[in-house]
Design a protein around this motif. Sequence first.
Motif, mmCIF file in Angstrom:
data_model
loop_
_atom_site.group_PDB
_atom_site.id
_atom_site.type_symbol
_atom_site.label_atom_id
_atom_site.label_comp_id
_atom_site.label_asym_id
_atom_site.label_seq_id
_atom_site.Cartn_x
_atom_site.Cartn_y
_atom_site.Cartn_z
ATOM 1 N N ALA A 17 0.744 -1.211 0.057
ATOM 2 C CA ALA A 17 0.032 0.011 -0.077
ATOM 3 C C ALA A 17 0.976 1.438 -0.062
ATOM 4 O O ALA A 17 0.538 2.329 -0.558
ATOM 5 N N ASP A 18 2.049 1.118 0.690
ATOM 6 C CA ASP A 18 3.039 2.234 0.604
ATOM 7 C C ASP A 18 4.378 1.743 0.223
ATOM 8 O O ASP A 18 5.062 0.978 1.110
ATOM 9 N N SER A 19 4.993 2.329 -0.995
ATOM 10 C CA SER A 19 6.280 1.670 -1.400
ATOM 11 C C SER A 19 7.394 2.305 -0.686
ATOM 12 O O SER A 19 8.568 2.160 -1.145
ATOM 13 N N ASN A 20 6.986 3.467 0.054
ATOM 14 C CA ASN A 20 8.204 3.958 0.983
ATOM 15 C C ASN A 20 8.461 3.247 2.031
ATOM 16 O O ASN A 20 9.582 3.408 2.780
ATOM 17 N N LEU A 21 7.582 2.232 2.538
ATOM 18 C CA LEU A 21 8.158 1.538 3.778
ATOM 19 C C LEU A 21 9.198 0.508 3.161
ATOM 20 O O LEU A 21 9.147 -0.073 2.464
ATOM 21 N N PRO A 22 10.307 0.582 4.323
ATOM 22 C CA PRO A 22 11.244 -0.505 4.128
ATOM 23 C C PRO A 22 10.742 -1.957 4.395
ATOM 24 O O PRO A 22 9.869 -1.949 5.009
ATOM 25 N N ILE A 23 11.251 -2.755 3.635
ATOM 26 C CA ILE A 23 11.054 -4.334 3.855
ATOM 27 C C ILE A 23 12.156 -4.869 4.758
ATOM 28 O O ILE A 23 13.547 -4.693 4.473
ATOM 29 N N LYS A 24 11.915 -5.559 5.885
ATOM 30 C CA LYS A 24 13.006 -5.855 6.766
ATOM 31 C C LYS A 24 12.999 -7.523 6.881
ATOM 32 O O LYS A 24 11.944 -7.995 6.880
ATOM 33 N N LEU A 25 14.174 -7.907 6.781
ATOM 34 C CA LEU A 25 14.325 -9.379 6.646
ATOM 35 C C LEU A 25 15.331 -9.840 7.948
ATOM 36 O O LEU A 25 16.134 -9.102 8.131
ATOM 37 N N ALA A 26 14.857 -10.867 8.458
ATOM 38 C CA ALA A 26 15.851 -11.364 9.574
ATOM 39 C C ALA A 26 15.900 -13.144 9.419
ATOM 40 O O ALA A 26 14.902 -13.497 9.059
ATOM 41 N N VAL A 27 17.022 -13.474 9.977
ATOM 42 C CA VAL A 27 17.021 -14.922 9.564
ATOM 43 C C VAL A 27 17.307 -15.289 11.056
ATOM 44 O O VAL A 27 18.142 -14.479 12.124
ATOM 45 N N TYR A 28 16.809 -16.263 11.378
ATOM 46 C CA TYR A 28 16.813 -16.817 12.956
ATOM 47 C C TYR A 28 17.289 -18.545 12.791
ATOM 48 O O TYR A 28 17.011 -19.290 11.665
ATOM 49 N N ASP A 29 17.749 -18.779 13.990
ATOM 50 C CA ASP A 29 18.251 -20.331 14.164
ATOM 51 C C ASP A 29 16.849 -20.674 15.034
ATOM 52 O O ASP A 29 16.771 -20.156 16.191
ATOM 53 N N LYS A 30 16.161 -21.846 14.559
ATOM 54 C CA LYS A 30 15.323 -22.452 15.288
ATOM 55 C C LYS A 30 15.740 -23.465 16.600
ATOM 56 O O LYS A 30 16.788 -24.145 16.212
ATOM 57 N N ASP A 31 15.359 -23.091 17.567
ATOM 58 C CA ASP A 31 15.527 -23.863 18.669
ATOM 59 C C ASP A 31 14.472 -24.412 19.381
ATOM 60 O O ASP A 31 13.465 -23.944 19.392
ATOM 61 N N THR A 32 14.604 -25.659 19.753
ATOM 62 C CA THR A 32 13.652 -26.309 20.430
ATOM 63 C C THR A 32 13.311 -25.913 21.744
ATOM 64 O O THR A 32 12.058 -25.862 22.292
ATOM 65 N N PHE A 33 14.337 -25.931 22.831
ATOM 66 C CA PHE A 33 13.820 -25.520 24.101
ATOM 67 C C PHE A 33 14.302 -24.167 24.567
ATOM 68 O O PHE A 33 13.958 -23.500 25.802
ATOM 69 N N THR A 34 14.822 -23.182 23.756
ATOM 70 C CA THR A 34 14.995 -21.744 24.087
ATOM 71 C C THR A 34 14.457 -20.887 23.101
ATOM 72 O O THR A 34 14.190 -21.361 22.004
ATOM 73 N N MET A 35 14.717 -19.756 23.304
ATOM 74 C CA MET A 35 14.389 -18.854 22.228
ATOM 75 C C MET A 35 15.005 -18.739 21.069
ATOM 76 O O MET A 35 16.385 -19.174 21.284
ATOM 77 N N ASP A 36 14.510 -18.712 20.069
ATOM 78 C CA ASP A 36 15.307 -18.814 18.549
ATOM 79 C C ASP A 36 16.427 -17.700 18.570
ATOM 80 O O ASP A 36 16.211 -16.534 18.923
ATOM 81 N N ASP A 37 17.682 -18.096 18.036
ATOM 82 C CA ASP A 37 18.865 -17.228 18.088
ATOM 83 C C ASP A 37 18.766 -16.280 16.623
ATOM 84 O O ASP A 37 18.404 -16.892 15.541
ATOM 85 N N LYS A 38 18.839 -15.082 16.719
ATOM 86 C CA LYS A 38 19.084 -14.230 15.684
ATOM 87 C C LYS A 38 20.296 -14.621 14.897
ATOM 88 O O LYS A 38 21.333 -14.676 15.545
ATOM 89 N N MET A 39 20.323 -14.776 13.437
ATOM 90 C CA MET A 39 21.586 -14.871 12.726
ATOM 91 C C MET A 39 21.713 -13.749 11.784
ATOM 92 O O MET A 39 22.494 -13.823 10.880
#
Length: 167
Positions: free
Chosen positions: A61-83
């Motif tokens: 709807a607004d091409s001025n908004l940036p697109i943000k991409l994040a990569v994460y490491d899936k963890d089973t018993f703890t919060m996922d780690d940001k990569m």
Amino acid sequence: MENLLGLLRIHVHRGVNLAIRDVSSSDPYVIIRMGKQKLKTSVIKKNVNPEWNEDLTLSIADSNLPIKLAVYDKDTFTMDDKMGDAEFDIKPFVEAVKMRLHDLPNETIITKIRPSRENCLAEESNIIWTNGKVVQNMVLRLQNVERGEVELQLQWIDVPGSRGLSM
């Protein structure tokens, strides 16, 4: 959705040399955000060079908004780690779509976007005309991490009845 310009299909191709977040590897997935929209790829197990080959589609709807991409490491018993993360601007791509080009020779370069301090591009990104469509291939260098890149392709989808990209 009266402000809808169209849809942006983001083909999340692959990750290259991603950071290791578990003992010997990582289980990466990608999250793409734009405004209130949030999309996610599947998790690729034990791979720092994952091939997702998945299409995620954002409503634009607004091409001025940036697109943000994040990569994460899936963890089973703890919060996922940001990569790592990256951000990119779709304004040059939308401007190329607005040109309403047609009948160009395949692989014609419309615009070149060079890597700079203001973007996360790892190499020059070309907006090209191919198979009757405007597409942009990009390699994003992940930030806030020791290493890693993500390869994407953008493609525009016009939506009947939307505001479209008319001037």
